[in-house]
Motif scaffolding. Structure first.
Motif, short mmCIF file in Angstrom:
data_model
loop_
_atom_site.label_atom_id
_atom_site.label_comp_id
_atom_site.label_asym_id
_atom_site.label_seq_id
_atom_site.Cartn_x
_atom_site.Cartn_y
_atom_site.Cartn_z
N LEU A 55 0.83 -1.20 0.00
CA LEU A 55 0.00 0.00 0.00
C LEU A 55 0.86 1.26 0.00
O LEU A 55 0.53 2.25 -0.64
CB LEU A 55 -0.93 -0.01 1.21
CG LEU A 55 -2.09 -1.01 1.17
CD1 LEU A 55 -2.88 -0.95 2.47
CD2 LEU A 55 -3.00 -0.75 -0.01
N ALA A 56 1.97 1.20 0.72
CA ALA A 56 2.88 2.36 0.73
C ALA A 56 3.49 2.58 -0.66
O ALA A 56 3.58 3.72 -1.13
CB ALA A 56 3.99 2.15 1.76
N TYR A 57 3.88 1.50 -1.31
CA TYR A 57 4.44 1.63 -2.66
C TYR A 57 3.38 2.15 -3.63
O TYR A 57 3.65 3.06 -4.43
CB TYR A 57 4.98 0.28 -3.14
CG TYR A 57 5.47 0.33 -4.57
CD1 TYR A 57 6.66 0.97 -4.88
CD2 TYR A 57 4.74 -0.26 -5.61
CE1 TYR A 57 7.12 1.03 -6.19
CE2 TYR A 57 5.19 -0.20 -6.91
CZ TYR A 57 6.38 0.45 -7.20
OH TYR A 57 6.82 0.53 -8.50
N LEU A 58 2.18 1.60 -3.53
CA LEU A 58 1.10 2.04 -4.41
C LEU A 58 0.80 3.52 -4.17
O LEU A 58 0.60 4.29 -5.12
CB LEU A 58 -0.14 1.19 -4.15
CG LEU A 58 -1.39 1.51 -4.98
CD1 LEU A 58 -1.10 1.34 -6.47
CD2 LEU A 58 -2.56 0.63 -4.57
N ALA A 59 0.77 3.93 -2.91
CA ALA A 59 0.52 5.33 -2.58
C ALA A 59 1.59 6.23 -3.18
O ALA A 59 1.29 7.29 -3.73
CB ALA A 59 0.46 5.51 -1.06
N SER A 60 2.85 5.81 -3.10
CA SER A 60 3.93 6.63 -3.64
C SER A 60 3.86 6.71 -5.16
O SER A 60 4.09 7.78 -5.74
CB SER A 60 5.30 6.09 -3.20
OG SER A 60 5.53 4.80 -3.75
N VAL A 61 3.50 5.60 -5.81
CA VAL A 61 3.36 5.61 -7.27
C VAL A 61 2.25 6.55 -7.70
O VAL A 61 2.41 7.37 -8.62
CB VAL A 61 3.09 4.18 -7.81
CG1 VAL A 61 2.64 4.22 -9.27
CG2 VAL A 61 4.33 3.32 -7.67
N LEU A 62 1.10 6.47 -7.04
CA LEU A 62 -0.04 7.29 -7.41
C LEU A 62 0.19 8.77 -7.07
O LEU A 62 -0.29 9.65 -7.77
CB LEU A 62 -1.30 6.79 -6.70
CG LEU A 62 -1.79 5.40 -7.12
CD1 LEU A 62 -2.95 4.95 -6.24
CD2 LEU A 62 -2.19 5.38 -8.59
#
Length: 1094
Positions: free
Chosen positions: A408-415
């Motif tokens: 979720l942290a990686y997805l948040a940073s990508v978005l």
């Protein structure tokens, strides 16, 4: 104290007696003297004398009612501070919270922590009131700094006075601790809405403590007033008892303010920091704990007791919540009651004079993965607050948390960091393939690189694509791996056909075999298959001997081997013994063998799958990559992100390999010729103008892909993140059926009653299953000239019987009734493919009237029609164009049409809903025979539950006409229109003839001025295609070399007339990122100079 400064004490009291506001003015003036070092001691002596004047409890109480303030002592029990004091001296005024059971219980909870928890730490107290807890913290535990924060400006002023009351002795002299510091060094008080002061001043905290309101104000309008020190006493006092709606799901329990405090705290607290909150047990202990747990905290209850419900707090707001929900709050009758009663009963009991109480708990909370959780909430605070409510970071199993929170942290940073998702090659995300290769290198000592790994949507898709690439006369497949293969392959007995005969779909024969290697090898020796696909029994997978035996046997027979290691592959920092990977550490993988691995072993989503194939044979790697592009489009990006995070976490703590890789033995020489690619595959792969690799020393500008690289709207990002942030999705939350049917009816007027709607990862995957149905029926697939080249190449790859329907530039390269009548009169069993309303790649639009005429002709000749609407939804030049109503057209044809006539609708939401990174396809079938035929090809990659959740959410926003989503769609249409006009102007200026584009993400143009001209090229090219041009050559430009010529000359990649099916007309994608589009324009101008000169 001299009369020149204050007048007499009687004068001071006389001013205070006038009103609470007058008393506050006098007290504020006193604070100014305390803050001035030259008058500080005098002011403190004045306060001492003032306290002595009202030195009894009765006198102090009388002072409060008469003079609107009092100074009293708070006894702190057995604890001893710096000066062995057992009490603090405190002033209170009517407009601030008076210390009571709530705050005393909170302090008792703080005392239950070890003494070291606050020592030398930076601490903040929220809702500090008159500051007694902040001062007691500093007095007891020697923190580095305590920031007492309160939204009530009068409370902050009084807290500052109390700081001086306790930092100075009765003679106005500083009281020093063992570190030669005073409370003035350790404590500050500031007016602040929760943690805004710390956030605005970049203060990082190690401890956050808070005792703040937990009941909604029964008068919501009161909370909208401006908070100033001149506000009424009643309003300022209410800030201590009530809170306003905060926009959190916890508002329904009165906990919205605490929820906001926790989320603000995540932003400013250090990774190992601790938050401690006082929580009224009225909503229930489970609700209170969940507030913290769903935000990623581990929670410990420090202390719990019961307190009498404050008589000055109106609980009618809780009664209203119970009235409108199933939730029941918890109160008790008296302090001794042990049976909970609801808010309504408590309210009635209290009104009747009864004493009601509630539980009061102190919770200590610490983030379980602080750095990751901080990234998640940083994303939420940047315009995605609506995602906070569905977010759920509650995990009973730490292994689940360890997997999901980093993702979720990686997805948040990508978005957050990307306005669009970048182009990824069909072989899979470059980062993901790098991580797979890195894992193999680090944990299994296999020196792979990115170009040895191809990513597929699933293991089943990888196996089917490999078999279609070679179309063997006979394949032996492990019985555990045949479930998703076409039924015809499993029932065909056409084993006697010569190897040189191009097999039909039904002629591919698959023989199921047991997994045990000795039995499999016996079958291979007897049947001599051209392809073998098998896994390994668990007991044989530990060593490499069974694998080596399989390699030797297949090499001797001349069989290709695809070995599945999915069951033995472990994503672990301590993976078990794997004989296949042991072998690869010391030996190059033979060219006749490839390894298949399906990734399904994750802790969170049992149905989230990605697969990869390892091959060290370059030709097989490239061919398999292109099967993904042709048959699937690409592998779901977010699935790759998910497993990529797992690989990353396993690699992130490992040091670089300090030892050189071991020398690997080369493969043994082959004595038997292996099967090659089918002729249809060779044709499609070599002539299809598929994706290219990056050029040496330069990047490629991709105007040759059907993707949208324009900014992803915030609602789409929110839906994507929410789909993964949620837990325990109900079936109704991922059921898109109603929404999709409404979408189809609303956009195309296509009848969906009594139809079968099938969903796939992409429209292309669904299209290819329809091609197989056409082949199985013996139909002829008819493409209008000017259709999408990848679709045509996919049909060629599958060995469909294809014909082109002529189109003319005067009609925008659309089908016309006249041409169609002439064409269908000569074709048996026609299947007509039609892209619309927006035609890809030309950008032309079919009107409703044109469609009615075309369908009428198709009905007359009994054609099966496949309408592809997956490129529609972004029409920008629509003057005179009306929306489709296919129901009206079809209802008039059903009575007169040929029985074989039917219309199927293929569509997607990638363009219509700007779904950035999400692909989703649907297919509407209305003929039972066709439905049965479609399901005979089961290997369809279907959208994951998270995708369906996001799609349903977006369809709901669209149905509700949510403003920011509709505005984003309108804006993208405006951008595409502007892009077309800009590109048209540049192309025409550079000698191109441009076809008018009315919608979609691509357009076509003819390089009239360039055809037949000569271009000098000096650099070599290796783009992975069939046409590699030699160094320093001259080219006479035509359709066969135009794409490569402009690519090598400028780095711009487009599609030529070979791809569009319209002689000499090239395709350009409009939906590039801004900088890439500007570079593309420069490339076009530069190419003109290279060919035509200035």
């Amino acid at each position: 104290m001299g009369s020149s400064t204050y007048g007499t004490m009687d004068d001071f009291l006389k001013q205070c007696q006038q009103s609470g506001d007058a008393a506050y003015t006098a007290i504020k003036s006193l604070l100014e003297k305390l803050e001035d070092p030259s008058t500080r001691a005098e002011a403190r002596i004045f306060l001492s004398n003032l306290q002595k004047r009202f030195d009894t409890e009765a006198a102090s109480e009388q002072c409060f009612h008469t003079f609107h303030f009092r100074i009293h002592d708070i006894l702190l029990g057995g604890y001893q501070g710096y000066q062995r004091r057992k009490k603090l001296t405190m002033m209170v005024i009517p407009s601030i919270f008076v210390p009571e059971d709530w705050s005393f219980t909170f302090y008792e909870g703080l005392n239950r922590h070890p003494n070291s928890i606050f020592k030398d730490k930076t601490v903040s107290e929220l809702g500090c009131g008159n500051g007694w807890i902040s001062i007691a913290l500093a007095e007891n535990w020697s923190p580095l700094k305590v920031y007492g924060l309160d939204i009530n400006p009068r409370a902050v002023k009084v807290a500052k006075i109390n700081l001086y009351l306790n930092a100075l002795d009765e003679n106005g002299q500083p009281i020093y601790d063992g570190e030669k510091k005073t409370l003035l060094d350790r404590v500050e008080f500031h007016e602040s809405d929760l943690l805004s002061y710390c956030r605005d001043h970049n203060i990082e905290l190690e401890r956050i403590v808070g005792c703040i309101p937990q009941i909604l104000n029964p008068n919501p309008e009161a909370m909208s007033k401006m908070i100033t020190e001149n506000a009424s006493e009643e309003f300022l006092y209410s800030l201590s008892n009530y809170c306003a709606l905060q926009g959190f799901v916890e508002d329904q329990f009165g906990l919205g303010l605490i929820a906001r405090a926790v989320e603000e705290g995540i932003a400013v607290i250090k990774p190992l920091g601790i938050m401690i909150f006082n929580m009224g047990g009225r909503p229930g202990q489970g609700v209170c704990k969940r507030l913290f747990e769903r935000r990623g905290f581990c929670v410990t209850k420090l202390w719990q007791t019961k307190v009498v419900q404050a008589s000055d707090t109106d609980i009618s707001a809780l009664v209203e919540i119970e009235k409108n929900s199933r939730h029941r709050f918890e109160f008790f009758m008296g302090l001794g009651g042990d049976q909970p009663i609801c808010a309504r009963t408590a309210w009635a009991y209290g009104k009747a004079g009864g004493c009601i109480s509630h539980a009061l708990s102190v919770y200590s909370c610490q983030l379980r993965q602080p750095n990751h959780v901080k990234v998640i909430f940083d994303f939420i605070k940047n315009g995605f607050q609506e995602v906070s409510n569905p977010l759920d970071l509650t995990f009973d199993d730490d292994s689940v948390a360890d997997e999901k929170i980093p993702f979720l942290a990686y997805l948040a940073s990508v978005l957050k960091e990307n306005s669009f998702l970048p182009y990824e090659p069909p072989a899979g995300s470059t980062r993901f393939r790098n991580l797979i290769a890195g894992f193999m290198k680090t944990y299994h000592h296999i020196p792979l690189n990115t170009d040895n790994v191809v990513v597929f949507p699933s293991r089943a898709v990888a196996i089917e694509n490999a078999l279609r690439l070679f179309s063997p006369r006979l394949a032996i497949v492990d019985e555990h791996l045949t479930r998703h293969l076409p039924k015809l392959w499993l029932t065909s007995l056409a084993m006697e056909a010569g190897c040189d005969v191009e097999p039909l779909e039904a002629a591919v024969t698959v023989i199921e075999a047991p997994r045990q290697s000795d039995l499999m090898i016996e079958l291979i020796k007897k049947l001599k298959p051209q392809v073998v696909v098998t896994g390994m029994a668990q007991f044989e997978a530990v060593t490499s001997s069974a694998f080596e035996h399989l390699l030797d046997t297949t090499r001797e027979i001349g069989s290709l081997l695809f070995l599945d290691i999915s069951d033995q592959f472990e994503l672990s920092s301590l993976p078990g013994s794997n004989g296949v990977l042991k072998y690869l550490a010391g030996n190059i993988l033979p060219s006749h063998a490839a390894i298949i691995c399906g990734l399904v072993k994750n802790q969170v989503y049992s149905d989230l799958e990605v697969a990869f194939v390892i091959s060290e044979e370059e030709s097989i790697f490239k061919a398999l990559s292109k099967t993904v592009e042709l048959l699937e489009g690409h592998t779901a990006l977010f699935s790759q992100y998910y497993y990529g995070c797992l690989f990353y976490e396993l690699l992130s703590f490992k040091l670089a390999d300090r030892h050189p890789p071991a020398q690997r033995e080369c493969e043994k020489a082959r004595t038997v010729e292996m099967i090659g690619f089918t002729s249809s595959a060779i044709c499609a792969l070599s002539t299809g103008e598929l994706s290219i690799s990056e050029l040496q020393n330069s990047s490629v500008i991709h105007m040759d892909v059907d993707q949208n690289f324009l900014p992803i709207p915030a609602p789409i990002k929110a839906a994507i993140f929410e789909s993964f942030a949620r837990q325990n999705l109900a079936e109704t939350e991922i059921d898109v059926n109603i929404g999709i049917r409404q979408f189809i009816k609303g956009n195309y007027g296509f009848p969906t009653d009594g139809t079968e709607v099938i969903y796939g990862d992409s429209p292309l995957a669904l299209f290819n299953k329809m091609v197989l149905c056409c082949i199985q029926e013996g139909g002829i697939l008819c493409f209008p000239a000017g259709s999408n080249g990848n679709y045509v190449s996919a049909a060629k790859f599958l060995n469909a019987n294809i014909l082109d329907i002529p189109t003319q530039s005067e009609a925008g390269f659309k089908l016309t009734e006249k041409v169609l009548i002439s064409f269908l009169g000569t074709v048996k069993k026609p299947w007509v493919y039609l892209s619309g309303p927006t035609v890809n790649p030309t950008g032309s639009l079919y009107s409703n009237e044109e469609m009615r005429g075309i369908l009428s002709v198709c009905a007359k000749f009994g054609a099966r029609v496949l309408i592809d609407a997956s490129f529609s939804g972004l029409e920008f030049l629509t003057e005179g164009w009306n929306m489709w109503n296919l129901w009206d057209s079809l209802s008039k044809l059903n009575y007169q049409c040929n029985p074989s006539f039917c219309v199927s609708l293929l569509g997607g939401l990638s363009f219509e809903m700007l779904t950035g990174g999400l692909t989703f396809g649907f297919l509407v079938l209305n003929q039972p025979h066709l439905i049965d035929a479609f399901y005979s090809f089961p290997g369809l990659s279907k959208p994951h539950s998270t995708v369906k959740y996001a799609i349903k959410r977006l369809l709901g926003l669209r149905e509700q006409k949510t403003e920011n989503l509709l505005e984003a769609i309108v804006e993208q249409k405006r951008i595409l229109s502007s892009r077309f006009n800009c590109l048209k102007e540049v192309l025409q200026r550079c000698g191109w003839d441009v076809l008018q584009c009315c919608g979609g993400v691509s357009m076509v143009a003819k390089p009239t001025a360039y055809l037949g001209k000569t271009l000098k090229l000096n650099q070599s090219s290796n783009d992975g295609g069939a046409n590699n041009i030699a160094d320093a050559c001259e080219l006479e430009l035509n359709d066969s070399n135009f794409r490569e010529a402009i690519l090598r000359a400028t780095g711009l990649c487009i599609n030529s007339g070979s791809w569009t099916g319209i002689p000499s007309y090239c395709r350009f994608t409009l939906a590039l990122e801004d900088n890439e589009f500007e570079k593309a324009l420069e490339c076009i101008v530069r190419f003109k100079k290279a060919v035509l000169g200035d």
